[in-house]
Design an enzyme around this catalytic site. Structure first.
Site, PDB file in Angstrom:
ATOM      1  N   LEU A  91       0.855  -1.176   0.000  1.00 35.33           N
ATOM      2  CA  LEU A  91       0.000   0.000   0.000  1.00 35.33           C
ATOM      3  C   LEU A  91       0.897   1.233   0.000  1.00 35.33           C
ATOM      4  O   LEU A  91       1.814   1.339   0.812  1.00 35.33           O
ATOM      5  CB  LEU A  91      -0.918   0.033   1.242  1.00 35.33           C
ATOM      6  CG  LEU A  91      -2.226  -0.749   1.194  1.00 35.33           C
ATOM      7  CD1 LEU A  91      -2.932  -0.669   2.547  1.00 35.33           C
ATOM      8  CD2 LEU A  91      -3.152  -0.238   0.092  1.00 35.33           C
ATOM      9  N   ASP A  92       0.643   2.166  -0.911  1.00 40.45           N
ATOM     10  CA  ASP A  92       1.421   3.399  -0.975  1.00 40.45           C
ATOM     11  C   ASP A  92       1.261   4.198   0.314  1.00 40.45           C
ATOM     12  O   ASP A  92       0.262   4.033   1.033  1.00 40.45           O
ATOM     13  CB  ASP A  92       0.966   4.254  -2.153  1.00 40.45           C
ATOM     14  CG  ASP A  92       1.294   3.621  -3.493  1.00 40.45           C
ATOM     15  OD1 ASP A  92       2.357   2.987  -3.597  1.00 40.45           O
ATOM     16  OD2 ASP A  92       0.491   3.778  -4.436  1.00 40.45           O
TER      17      ASP A  92
END
Length: 259
Positions: free
Chosen positions: A40-41
């Site tokens: 996940l960024d």
């Protein structure tokens, strides 16, 4: 000891930072090998599937699970990262598209297609991650790889307008949560220096998508905007499901850890 842990990763943390915070808050796992299945960024939040101990041997199986996201697509502004943690590249006045037009564009993206990796991502080319080439302004010297993805569903939930002043305040507030070197100072200045009237508004599309492993939602937002004829970015991204695992059952991470 559980074989996997469901974490609710907050905005601003990388997956590794989220795992570090979890370990500090749960000493029982201090000596356990923990890894995440599905990145996940930093600006994305939501379900992070963490594998424990020997379950890491099955990481590839977990990574291939489909994912469901809720996200906000902002029309009228584009950045080099395709989300709000990026240098602003273009600003354009936009009239909110009609729902029929949006749904017609959405139908183009459903099914199996190829998606280029975003320039600011960890995909390796010639031994270095893409973000290395992008930061050095050498992205034109390499060929950006493609990945085959499948978008099972893509739904428009609502449309609205967000005022420029409220947008900038929200973005800068989120950038302040980020830990590590992500060009925060330059990016915050870009957003603070938007040369448009503060009463200006931008269309915001709230959407839900179920996609195959490796699909970049921020790239999808940029591509949808391109099809609509406007600059676009992902203002927010929340992962709500990974396979049969749900965000509803995830553990909250308390943001008290210093990195």
């Amino acid at each position: 000891m559980q074989s996997h842990i469901l974490l609710n990763k907050p905005q601003g943390l990388t997956p590794l930072q989220a795992i570090t915070a979890f370990k500090k808050q749960h000493p029982l796992y201090q000596k356990e090998k923990l890894s995440f299945a599905g990145r996940l960024d930093p600006m994305a939040e939501g379900l992070l599937l963490v594998l424990v101990g020997n379950e890491n041997k099955k990481r590839r199986e977990y990574e291939e699970l489909p994912k469901t996201y809720q996200f906000e697509l902002l029309l009228g502004i584009s950045t080099d990262t395709y989300d709000c943690l990026g240098r602003i590249e273009k600003v354009q006045a936009v009239i909110i598209p009609e729902q029929k037009e949006i749904e017609k564009i959405f139908s183009i993206f459903k099914g199996t297609r190829t998606q280029p990796y975003p320039p600011f991502s960890s995909k390796t080319v010639n031994g270095k991650p893409l973000y290395y080439w992008a930061r050095k302004n050498k992205i034109g010297e390499i060929t950006i790889p493609m990945k085959e993805i499948t978008i099972t569903s893509l739904t428009l939930n609502s449309t609205s307008l967000i005022k420029q002043k409220k947008l900038v305040q929200a973005v800068i507030s989120r950038i302040k949560k980020v830990r590590g070197d992500f060009r925060q100072e330059d990016i915050s200045k870009d957003w603070s220096d938007l040369h448009i009237p503060p009463q200006s508004s931008f269309p915001l599309l709230t959407c839900t998508a179920t996609v195959s492993s490796g699909t970049y939602i921020r790239s999808l937002c940029q591509q949808i905007g391109k099809e609509l004829g406007y600059p676009a970015l992902a203002l927010s991204i929340k992962r709500t499901r990974v396979g049969d695992f749900s965000l509803e059952n995830a553990i909250e991470i308390v943001r008290t850890i210093r990195f």
